[in-house]
Design a protein around this motif. Structure first.
Motif, PDB file in Angstrom:
ATOM      1  N   ARG A  61       0.944  -1.310  -0.149  1.00 46.55           N
ATOM      2  CA  ARG A  61       0.096  -0.056   0.098  1.00 46.55           C
ATOM      3  C   ARG A  61       0.745   1.080  -0.009  1.00 46.55           C
TER       4      ARG A  61
ATOM      5  N   CYS B  73       2.275   2.047  -3.288  1.00 48.79           N
ATOM      6  CA  CYS B  73       1.157   2.289  -4.162  1.00 48.79           C
ATOM      7  C   CYS B  73       0.900   3.998  -4.194  1.00 48.79           C
ATOM      8  N   ILE B  74       1.115   4.314  -2.704  1.00 47.46           N
ATOM      9  CA  ILE B  74       0.788   5.604  -2.653  1.00 47.46           C
ATOM     10  C   ILE B  74       1.893   6.508  -3.371  1.00 47.46           C
TER      11      ILE B  74
ATOM     12  N   THR C  25       1.386   6.113  -7.322  1.00 46.70           N
ATOM     13  CA  THR C  25       0.117   6.466  -8.180  1.00 46.70           C
ATOM     14  C   THR C  25       0.330   7.738  -8.964  1.00 46.70           C
TER      15      THR C  25
ATOM     16  N   PHE D 232       1.660   6.866 -12.356  1.00 50.87           N
ATOM     17  CA  PHE D 232       0.697   6.153 -13.336  1.00 50.87           C
ATOM     18  C   PHE D 232      -0.146   7.142 -14.020  1.00 50.87           C
TER      19      PHE D 232
ATOM     20  N   GLY E 257       0.282  -7.069  -3.061  1.00 50.32           N
ATOM     21  CA  GLY E 257      -1.005  -7.437  -2.536  1.00 50.32           C
ATOM     22  C   GLY E 257      -2.126  -6.843  -3.256  1.00 50.32           C
ATOM     23  N   GLN E 258      -3.289  -6.698  -2.549  1.00 45.30           N
ATOM     24  CA  GLN E 258      -4.540  -6.097  -3.300  1.00 45.30           C
ATOM     25  C   GLN E 258      -4.259  -4.655  -3.792  1.00 45.30           C
ATOM     26  N   SER E 259      -3.522  -3.938  -2.980  1.00 43.98           N
ATOM     27  CA  SER E 259      -3.420  -2.653  -3.178  1.00 43.98           C
ATOM     28  C   SER E 259      -2.640  -2.451  -4.749  1.00 43.98           C
TER      29      SER E 259
ATOM     30  N   LEU F 119      -2.326  -4.772  -6.984  1.00 46.15           N
ATOM     31  CA  LEU F 119      -3.048  -5.153  -8.032  1.00 46.15           C
ATOM     32  C   LEU F 119      -4.185  -4.253  -8.676  1.00 46.15           C
ATOM     33  N   GLN F 120      -4.730  -3.485  -7.661  1.00 46.11           N
ATOM     34  CA  GLN F 120      -5.680  -2.468  -7.895  1.00 46.11           C
ATOM     35  C   GLN F 120      -5.030  -1.336  -8.594  1.00 46.11           C
ATOM     36  N   LEU F 121      -3.971  -0.964  -8.292  1.00 47.93           N
ATOM     37  CA  LEU F 121      -3.315   0.165  -8.731  1.00 47.93           C
ATOM     38  C   LEU F 121      -2.973  -0.204 -10.484  1.00 47.93           C
TER      39      LEU F 121
ATOM     40  N   VAL G 254      -4.961  -2.310 -12.231  1.00 48.02           N
ATOM     41  CA  VAL G 254      -5.960  -2.429 -12.840  1.00 48.02           C
ATOM     42  C   VAL G 254      -6.563  -0.997 -13.244  1.00 48.02           C
ATOM     43  N   ALA G 255      -6.545  -0.260 -12.334  1.00 53.13           N
ATOM     44  CA  ALA G 255      -7.060   1.217 -12.603  1.00 53.13           C
ATOM     45  C   ALA G 255      -6.116   1.601 -13.667  1.00 53.13           C
TER      46      ALA G 255
ATOM     47  N   ALA H 294       0.239 -13.813  -7.119  1.00 53.15           N
ATOM     48  CA  ALA H 294      -0.517 -13.070  -6.417  1.00 53.15           C
ATOM     49  C   ALA H 294      -1.863 -12.636  -7.239  1.00 53.15           C
TER      50      ALA H 294
ATOM     51  N   GLU I  55      -4.056  -8.004   4.603  1.00 54.57           N
ATOM     52  CA  GLU I  55      -3.889  -8.469   3.283  1.00 54.57           C
ATOM     53  C   GLU I  55      -5.153  -9.356   2.912  1.00 54.57           C
TER      54      GLU I  55
ATOM     55  N   VAL J 227     -13.544  -0.480  -9.202  1.00 47.74           N
ATOM     56  CA  VAL J 227     -12.262   0.200  -9.416  1.00 47.74           C
ATOM     57  C   VAL J 227     -12.237   1.622 -10.171  1.00 47.74           C
TER      58      VAL J 227
ATOM     59  N   PHE K 107      -8.090   7.365  -8.187  1.00 48.63           N
ATOM     60  CA  PHE K 107      -7.703   6.127  -7.523  1.00 48.63           C
ATOM     61  C   PHE K 107      -7.044   6.573  -6.233  1.00 48.63           C
TER      62      PHE K 107
ATOM     63  N   ALA L 299      -4.913   5.234  -3.373  1.00 48.59           N
ATOM     64  CA  ALA L 299      -4.061   4.053  -2.920  1.00 48.59           C
ATOM     65  C   ALA L 299      -4.269   3.388  -1.725  1.00 48.59           C
TER      66      ALA L 299
ATOM     67  N   PHE M 178     -11.655  -4.088  -4.967  1.00 49.08           N
ATOM     68  CA  PHE M 178     -12.061  -5.401  -5.452  1.00 49.08           C
ATOM     69  C   PHE M 178     -13.081  -6.093  -4.599  1.00 49.08           C
TER      70      PHE M 178
END
Lengths: 90, 726
Positions: free
Chosen positions: A12, A15-16, A19, A22, A43-45, A47-49, A51-52, A76, B192, B216, B222, B224, B229
């Motif tokens: 996370r 990602c901050i 961002t 991106f 992790g999820q963070s 992957l989300q970045l 995808v977005a 993952a 997680e 999303v 966005f 972070a 999901f």
């Protein structure tokens, strides 16, 4: 074409920091290449970045391609049920 | 967050869960038969079981499972709650509390054999439901040392073992459809959700996972730290529901979760709710997991979908908290929120506020010294400082409920040991006081309660003979009064037998053979070290240490204890405790060149005596006649060996202070210098405890002033007087 590299730890906090890069990379609607070879943990963070960013690039007429995804990254993505999504962008 | 942190949180939640369970049991004992009451006990025990399994606390896990089985039967209406069952549930609760204390390292693991057998007998008596559970328990019992499959290392990967413990659902035909949408909180502190997903899919080899990407947002929107999901997982129907639920035990508040059988009315799988079916794509199997994906190109900033939660079919947590969970998303802002804060941080805040109070006093003194006109600003600063202080202290304040909650068990134990019957009444549980006081009041209170039942109340036969109800009454109450908190323990028993107390005190040389004492003085003898009137030493009382320990404990907290007793009618023991141990309002007085602080809570009035108001009774001994009442004048300077002070009471300022043990006494000082808030610095921490002094403080000019403890000062003088007389 914009090129970005993902860090080993794509959590996370990473990602901050990533961002804005991106946002700027996909702004023009040009192709974006993302090197995922160094990723050791995601992790999820993270992957989300991606995808977005990918969906935003596609909406602007561009595309996002993931290059050399590491085993950790693939695992993952598959765990999150993003295996096919990833295949289409590799 | 480390595993130790998570384990510590589990232990805290365990304690909270026990508190809730005990409160509900007490309500049931009083006749409450609401389904939510038994549900709350079930939830607490279920959560404890889940956490115990995750951390490998096998004994706790096994016992809580047995307890849970019986609670489930009650919850499901398979058995009614009669007095015998309520008593059994209390015994089970006490044993569970012992297990919890054992994992905290506070005691050895309890021998739960008898209570476990009792729970098993109860469970067996209904049947079909219990059988599967017993088999599972037996399987675990066969491997008592086997660690739980899910170790703390797998981030709360709750184990299959727990799943095997639970009853297999009799309608386990259709697959489970689990919808899981983590909230942002699930990603905080290193959380997680992919790990929950991993553990979930590992429950069944042919699990199917569908991801929902519709939430999303565009990269421009966005965040972070957000969570976008959601997953829908199809699991084989043979998996126990509890195994699924347990995986989400510790993030239940941070996710939307629904677990339903496929085809049930509330089953709203993500693919059918959110996406056209042709967007659902099955992928090739990856290891043991079959993955399917929903590829959705959602419009930017798509609104979050409503959770597919069915009130009747979700997890116990979700089902049993519909009132709090369902409105949570809609009314999140209205719900009270709480966070856990490290106590060290609160202590630092309180200390900083204390330093601020000192600095404020220094500024005020400095400004007055140079004649600056800043009264308005100083008054404002004083107001703000007090506000800040109140806020800081309120952060440390806790309801006394956590201490009171131990009392029912103490009473039950003493009832069992003495054969007496007790009706406990509790009042003022939500009264708040400082955490340090809360932590240290437990032991004195335990002694008081035990004494009230053992010494205070008569046996049922004696009560009947005295025309009283067979069941004795013990009332425990707390209230705020005048900047202090009063905790009282009242019984309707026999009252203090003063003749016997005096006789024992004379036997032991505490009181001289011809010394005359008032009723109040006789009552107070029970606080003398080593004093007890019990005929024989028991586990409960009679060791002669009880009330002495009570007084010491209470005095150490800056509190007082007093007694009011009427023969044949009962006694009331009242503890008067300070709300805080950190800051107090004080009167600054001088003796010679020394400044001292008298806590304002004790001061009732100050005066310069008139010609005839002080009468001398020999050298160094005098009394003040105050509106016809004579009070002893204590020469504070002489008692504390301060030189240069005024020696004649007629020339001094006399401060009347109220004490719990001696009533009013008069302290003789030279002058009153100021009145302000003072920060109490412990002498014990920085030097050593001194009788007669409550601590020290730093004044505005940087000087250190000792804070007088009028109570212990008068007690000390009284004790020496009694000893001299004896």
């Amino acid at each position: 074409m914009a090129k970005l590299s993902l860090p080993a730890m794509l959590d996370r906090n990473a990602c901050i920091g990533l961002t804005p890069a991106f946002v700027s990379a996909v702004a023009e609607g040009t192709p974006v290449e993302v090197d995922a070879s160094a990723v050791e943990r995601v992790g999820q963070s993270g992957l989300q970045l991606l995808v977005a960013a990918a969906h935003s690039a596609e909406r602007r007429g561009g595309c996002l391609t993931l290059l050399s995804a590491s085993a950790a990254f693939l695992e993952a993505a598959q765990r999150a049920a993003l295996g096919r999504w990833l295949e289409e962008r590799s | 967050m480390t595993n130790e942190d998570i384990q510590r949180i589990f232990m805290q939640e365990c304690e909270e869960g026990l508190g809730v369970a005990e409160a509900s049991l007490i309500a049931i004992q009083a006749g409450d038969r609401e389904s939510e009451t038994i549900n709350s006990i079930f939830r607490a025990v279920h959560s404890i079981k889940g956490g115990a399994g995750a951390f490998g606390f096998t004994a706790l896990q096994q016992f809580s499972h047995r307890f849970e089985t019986v609670l489930q039967q009650v919850r499901d209406g398979d058995r009614s709650l009669d007095d015998g069952l309520v008593a059994c549930l209390f015994r089970a609760f006490d044993t569970l509390a012992d297990h919890a204390a054992a994992i905290r390292g506070e005691r050895d693991t309890p021998d739960d054999t008898a209570v476990s057998e009792e729970l098993d007998r109860v469970a067996e008596s209904t049947d079909a439901l219990a059988t599967a559970a017993e088999v599972a328990v037996a399987e675990i019992a066969a491997e008592p040392d086997a660690p739980a499959a899910g170790s703390p290392d797998d981030d709360f990967g709750f184990d299959d073992l727990l799943g095997s413990l639970d009853d297999v659902d009799p309608v386990a035909v259709a697959d489970w459809i689990v919808r899981f949408k983590p909230n942002a909180g699930a990603l905080a502190n290193g959380g997680e959700p992919l790990l929950q997903l991993r553990d979930l899919t590992s429950l069944a080899p042919d699990a199917e996972v569908i991801i929902d990407l519709s939430a999303v947002p565009d990269i421009d929107d966005f965040n972070a730290e957000g969570s976008y999901f959601a997953w829908t997982v199809r699991l084989d129907g043979s998996v126990a529901r509890s195994a699924i639920e347990d995986l989400f035990e510790f993030i239940r508040d941070d996710c939307e979760l629904s677990i339903v059988r496929e085809g049930e009315s509330c089953a709203v799988p993500a693919e059918s709710a959110d996406h056209p079916s042709d967007e659902v794509v099955s992928a090739a199997p990856v290891e043991s997991l079959v993955v399917a994906e929903a590829l959705v190109t959602a419009p930017a900033a798509a609104p979050e979908e409503a959770p597919a939660v069915c009130p009747d079919q979700t997890t116990p947590g979700a089902t049993e908290q519909p009132k709090s969970d369902a409105p949570r998303s809609a009314n999140a802002q209205a719900a009270p929120q709480a966070i856990r804060v490290d106590l060290d941080k609160l202590d630092r805040l309180v200390n900083t506020v204390g330093e601020l109070v000192i600095t404020q006093a220094m500024i005020a003194q400095r400004l007055q010294g140079v004649g600056a006109d800043a009264d308005d600003e100083l008054a404002q600063l004083d107001y703000l400082t007090r506000e800040l202080q109140d806020c800081a202290m309120s952060l440390r304040a806790q309801p006394i409920r956590s201490v009171f909650s131990r009392v029912p068990r103490i009473v039950r134990e003493v009832e069992a040991e003495t054969g007496k019957r007790v009706r406990l009444e509790v009042e003022g549980e939500s009264t708040e006081l400082d955490k340090t006081v809360i932590e240290r009041i437990g032991e004195p209170l335990t002694h008081m309660i035990r004494n009230a039942v053992d010494h205070g109340l008569e046996t049922p036969q004696e009560r009947l003979a005295a025309g009283k109800p067979e069941e004795g009454r013990v009332r425990l109450a707390a209230e705020h009064r005048g900047g202090r908190i009063l905790i009282s323990v009242t019984d309707d028993g026999r009252g203090i037998n003063r003749e016997k107390v005096l006789e024992k005190a004379r036997e032991r040389g505490i009181v001289g053979p011809d010394q005359k004492l008032s009723d109040e003085e006789i009552d107070n003898l029970i606080f003398a070290p080593g004093f007890s009137t019990a005929e024989k030493v028991s586990n409960i009382s009679g060791r002669g240490v009880g009330m002495d320990v009570v007084r010491q404990g209470v005095t150490a907290l800056g509190g007082r204890i007093s007694i009011a007793s009427r023969p044949g009618e009962g006694s009331t023991f009242t503890l008067a405790l300070p709300l805080t141990l950190a800051i107090a309002d004080g009167m600054i007085v001088s003796i010679g060149d020394q400044l001292l602080v008298l806590p304002l809570t004790h001061v009732t009035e100050c005066l310069r005596p008139g010609e005839d108001e002080v009468q001398s009774f020999g050298p160094g001994s005098s009394m003040l006649n105050i509106r016809g009442q004579f009070l002893p004048v204590l020469p504070l300077g002489k008692i504390l060996s301060i030189e240069g002070g005024i020696t004649d009471p007629k020339d001094a300022v006399l401060v009347v202070v109220e004490t719990e043990s001696r009533g009013g006494v008069v302290l003789m000082v030279d002058a009153i210098r100021d009145q302000r808030q003072v920060v109490i610095k412990s002498l014990e921490t920085h030097y050593r405890s001194i009788e007669g002094l409550a601590g020290a403080t730093i004044l505005g000019d940087g000087r250190v002033a000792l804070i007088i403890d009028a109570e212990s000062l008068t007690e000390k003088l009284q004790l020496s007087k009694l000893q001299n007389a004896a």
